[in-house]
Design an enzyme around this catalytic site. Structure first.
Site, PDB file in Angstrom:
ATOM      1  CB  THR A 181      -1.725   3.202  -3.201  1.00 24.31           C
ATOM      2  OG1 THR A 181      -0.850   4.275  -2.848  1.00 24.31           O
ATOM      3  CG2 THR A 181      -2.897   3.201  -2.217  1.00 24.31           C
ATOM      4  CB  CYS A 182       2.235   0.936   0.049  1.00 21.37           C
ATOM      5  SG  CYS A 182       3.653   1.037  -1.066  1.00 21.37           S
ATOM      6  NE  ARG A 183       6.846   6.839   4.546  1.00 20.01           N
ATOM      7  CZ  ARG A 183       8.089   7.023   4.115  1.00 20.01           C
ATOM      8  NH1 ARG A 183       8.669   6.075   3.369  1.00 20.01           N
ATOM      9  NH2 ARG A 183       8.766   8.111   4.423  1.00 20.01           N
TER      10      ARG A 183
END
Length: 221
Positions: A181-183
């Site tokens: 996951t990231c932004r």
């Protein structure tokens, strides 16, 4: 008197056998009353589950057949054993570990599935955002952090050094429970491309990432 005792004993035996059959028909596959599909050859699966359930528990890679081709010893995969079909069929509504060793998982993970996966501790959620983003915007509970600029080098470290720096165990390359996951979902694609050459070929992606988690009202730490 002997004849009466014999009749009484016979009735008890018949009732016991009948109850056993009823319990067997209404129990899930996990019940001790049922046979174990792993121990039987050529067991077929009929998968009636939702996409979310498949994201959580995976999909058998072999012996999956259409509903219309269901066989006597088929195991029906369902969202809930309250399903009408489970009254006279072997059903399973949870983990597939007791059924088969050959399970694959959809690469994409949705918000609904991620909530369950984290709650049941079925995955390692790796956030590749930078530390300042975590501090300013918050984190998804249960996630760990390996910043994208430190990939792939981080996953080439010795296990002891990796754990000391990132505070969780270096994942084995063949694990199927690693979710990135990231932004907004862009950086996880870069992270995936850098980890695959190292042997991490079963990576899963939360494409909506932190923005999707936030938009859906997910808890933020």
């Amino acid at each position: 008197k002997t004849s009466m005792c014999y009749r009484a004993l016979l009735v008890v035996v018949i009732l016991h056998a009948f109850n056993g059959d009823v319990n067997g028909c209404n129990s899930g596959v996990g019940s001790s009353e049922r046979r174990s599909p792993k121990s039987l050859p050529n067991v077929k699966f009929v998968d009636l589950r939702s996409d979310t359930k498949k994201e959580i528990y995976g999909v058998p890679t072999e012996n999956v057949i259409p509903f219309d081709d269901m066989e006597r010893n088929s195991v029906v995969l369902v969202d809930s054993t309250d399903n009408e079909i489970c009254k006279n069929r072997d059903c399973n509504a949870g983990d597939l570990a007791d059924l088969t060793d050959d399970v694959e998982f959809p690469q994409d993970v949705t918000f609904e599935a991620l909530q369950v996966l984290l709650h049941e501790k079925r995955i390692v959620l790796i956030d590749v955002r930078n530390p300042d983003e975590l501090e300013n915007d918050g984190t998804i509970p249960g996630s760990v952090n390996v910043p994208l600029p430190e990939i792939p080098e981080a996953f080439e470290m010795e296990p002891e050094a990796f754990k000391e720096k990132y505070k969780f165990d270096l994942p084995a390359k063949d694990r199927k429970d690693l979710v990135l996951t990231c932004r907004s979902g862009r950086r996880i694609l870069v992270a995936e491309s850098k980890m695959k050459p190292l042997g991490y070929t079963h990576l899963r992606l939360y494409r909506g990432s932190f923005k999707d988690w936030q938009a859906n009202g997910g808890e933020i730490l």
